[in-house]
Motif scaffolding. Sequence first.
Motif, PDB file in Angstrom:
ATOM      1  N   UNK A 249      15.443  45.277  13.915  1.00  0.00           N
ATOM      2  CA  UNK A 249      15.048  45.242  12.503  1.00  0.00           C
ATOM      3  C   UNK A 249      13.557  45.531  12.430  1.00  0.00           C
ATOM      4  N   UNK A 250      13.179  46.411  11.496  1.00  0.00           N
ATOM      5  CA  UNK A 250      11.788  46.800  11.337  1.00  0.00           C
ATOM      6  C   UNK A 250      11.065  45.795  10.444  1.00  0.00           C
ATOM      7  N   UNK A 251       9.900  45.343  10.887  1.00  0.00           N
ATOM      8  CA  UNK A 251       9.078  44.397  10.150  1.00  0.00           C
ATOM      9  C   UNK A 251       7.666  44.967   9.992  1.00  0.00           C
ATOM     10  N   UNK A 252       7.023  44.578   8.901  1.00  0.00           N
ATOM     11  CA  UNK A 252       5.621  44.966   8.685  1.00  0.00           C
ATOM     12  C   UNK A 252       4.734  43.759   8.947  1.00  0.00           C
ATOM     13  N   UNK A 253       3.660  43.989   9.675  1.00  0.00           N
ATOM     14  CA  UNK A 253       2.715  42.915   9.952  1.00  0.00           C
ATOM     15  C   UNK A 253       1.883  42.633   8.701  1.00  0.00           C
ATOM     16  N   UNK A 254       1.628  41.366   8.459  1.00  0.00           N
ATOM     17  CA  UNK A 254       0.749  40.970   7.358  1.00  0.00           C
ATOM     18  C   UNK A 254      -0.468  40.266   7.934  1.00  0.00           C
ATOM     19  N   UNK A 255      -1.546  40.244   7.185  1.00  0.00           N
ATOM     20  CA  UNK A 255      -2.801  39.714   7.702  1.00  0.00           C
ATOM     21  C   UNK A 255      -2.779  38.190   7.796  1.00  0.00           C
ATOM     22  N   UNK A 256      -2.340  37.532   6.739  1.00  0.00           N
ATOM     23  CA  UNK A 256      -2.390  36.082   6.705  1.00  0.00           C
ATOM     24  C   UNK A 256      -1.014  35.441   6.579  1.00  0.00           C
ATOM     25  N   UNK A 257       0.051  36.209   6.539  1.00  0.00           N
ATOM     26  CA  UNK A 257       1.392  35.674   6.340  1.00  0.00           C
ATOM     27  C   UNK A 257       2.330  36.052   7.468  1.00  0.00           C
ATOM     28  N   UNK A 258       3.610  35.722   7.335  1.00  0.00           N
ATOM     29  CA  UNK A 258       4.590  36.065   8.375  1.00  0.00           C
ATOM     30  C   UNK A 258       4.973  37.530   8.314  1.00  0.00           C
ATOM     31  N   UNK A 295       6.459  36.966  -0.986  1.00  0.00           N
ATOM     32  CA  UNK A 295       6.545  35.573  -0.528  1.00  0.00           C
ATOM     33  C   UNK A 295       7.903  35.273   0.098  1.00  0.00           C
ATOM     34  N   UNK A 296       8.940  35.978  -0.366  1.00  0.00           N
ATOM     35  CA  UNK A 296      10.270  35.804   0.217  1.00  0.00           C
ATOM     36  C   UNK A 296      10.418  36.538   1.545  1.00  0.00           C
ATOM     37  N   UNK A 297       9.455  37.458   1.874  1.00  0.00           N
ATOM     38  CA  UNK A 297       9.471  38.115   3.175  1.00  0.00           C
ATOM     39  C   UNK A 297      10.032  39.519   3.171  1.00  0.00           C
ATOM     40  N   UNK A 298       9.833  40.294   2.084  1.00  0.00           N
ATOM     41  CA  UNK A 298      10.342  41.662   2.002  1.00  0.00           C
ATOM     42  C   UNK A 298       9.179  42.622   1.700  1.00  0.00           C
TER      43      UNK A 298
END
Length: 340
Positions: A249-258, A295-298
């Motif tokens: 599954x592809x995810x994007x990195x965030x600076x201060x979040x998951x 905030x839900x992670x999308x």
Amino acid sequence: MKLNPAKCSFGMEEGKFIRVIVTGAGFKANPDKVQAVARIPSPFSLKEVQTLNGRLVALNRFLANHAAKSYPFVSTLRNYLKKAKFRWITEAEQAFLEVKKCLMELPTLTAPYAGEPLTMYLSASDIAIGAVLLTDRKNVQTPIYYAKDLMLQFSSCKVIHIKKSENKSANALSKLASTNFEHFAKDIRIEILDLPSIPQHKVLVIQTGVESWMTPITAYLSSGALPEGKAEARKIKHKALNYQIHDSVLYRRSFLGPLLRCVDAEDMNYLIREVHEGICGLHAGPRTVVGKLMNAGYYWPGMHLDAVHEIRKCDSCQRHALNMLRPKNELVPVTSAWPF
């Protein structure tokens, strides 16, 4: 904080718990409940019969075939709903004495062990069906649970006893899976099917793996594949620094979040509608919807523009929105040719 000594018991061989007596051997009926039924006289009113049925309910798990034994009491309540017409018939009196006799010899129920084989006995009559679950402990069958069910609860019910001589086919059929075919009797016919009896239907192939904005990034992170054009390849390399793959599954990195899960266009439309007008939707604006999605992670590119496009389609927002007094177009200044 301290314990109440009046409510604490330690080192007891047996004790009362939830209307039963718990011992090392199993569960026994509460003697107070038994004596309450044993001391009650023969009922002579509708209320006394109702009281008798209520006291027997507390002991029904210890009474074998309780439904059949208490049927005369239920029949009396059903036939004499009015107090003035109440009659305590002879059949009900005999059943009452039989129940009292059974209460003096109530069994002790035990709990089964894990993996222990159990035995079930069934009892059927014209008015009730009963069953008892037993376990064999030291060559003694000990009851575990009594089951009961009145036939009168159904609109129609019929119990037929099938003789053993008339049940040969069903008995043989139940043993087909664990018996050698060569030892069957001649009157049992077996058909072996080499092909399925149901014809196979042609199934259309569904196209999977539709390309989306995630396809080139996933291909580069998985196998290092890049587009043919140098500019496009350099662009994919630059974008891939902000993404990673976890469990395919592809995810994007965030600076201060998951990590934010990447979605395609089909899931994008569903997520926007769910947040905007779903069960907990507030019909909020695009900025709030995008914030809730992140905030839900999308994540997907162009979240704000897609949210604006989908929210403009909301029928409720168009019907209940505030009336705007601003003109649709910018005002055009008009110069008067004659100032006076």
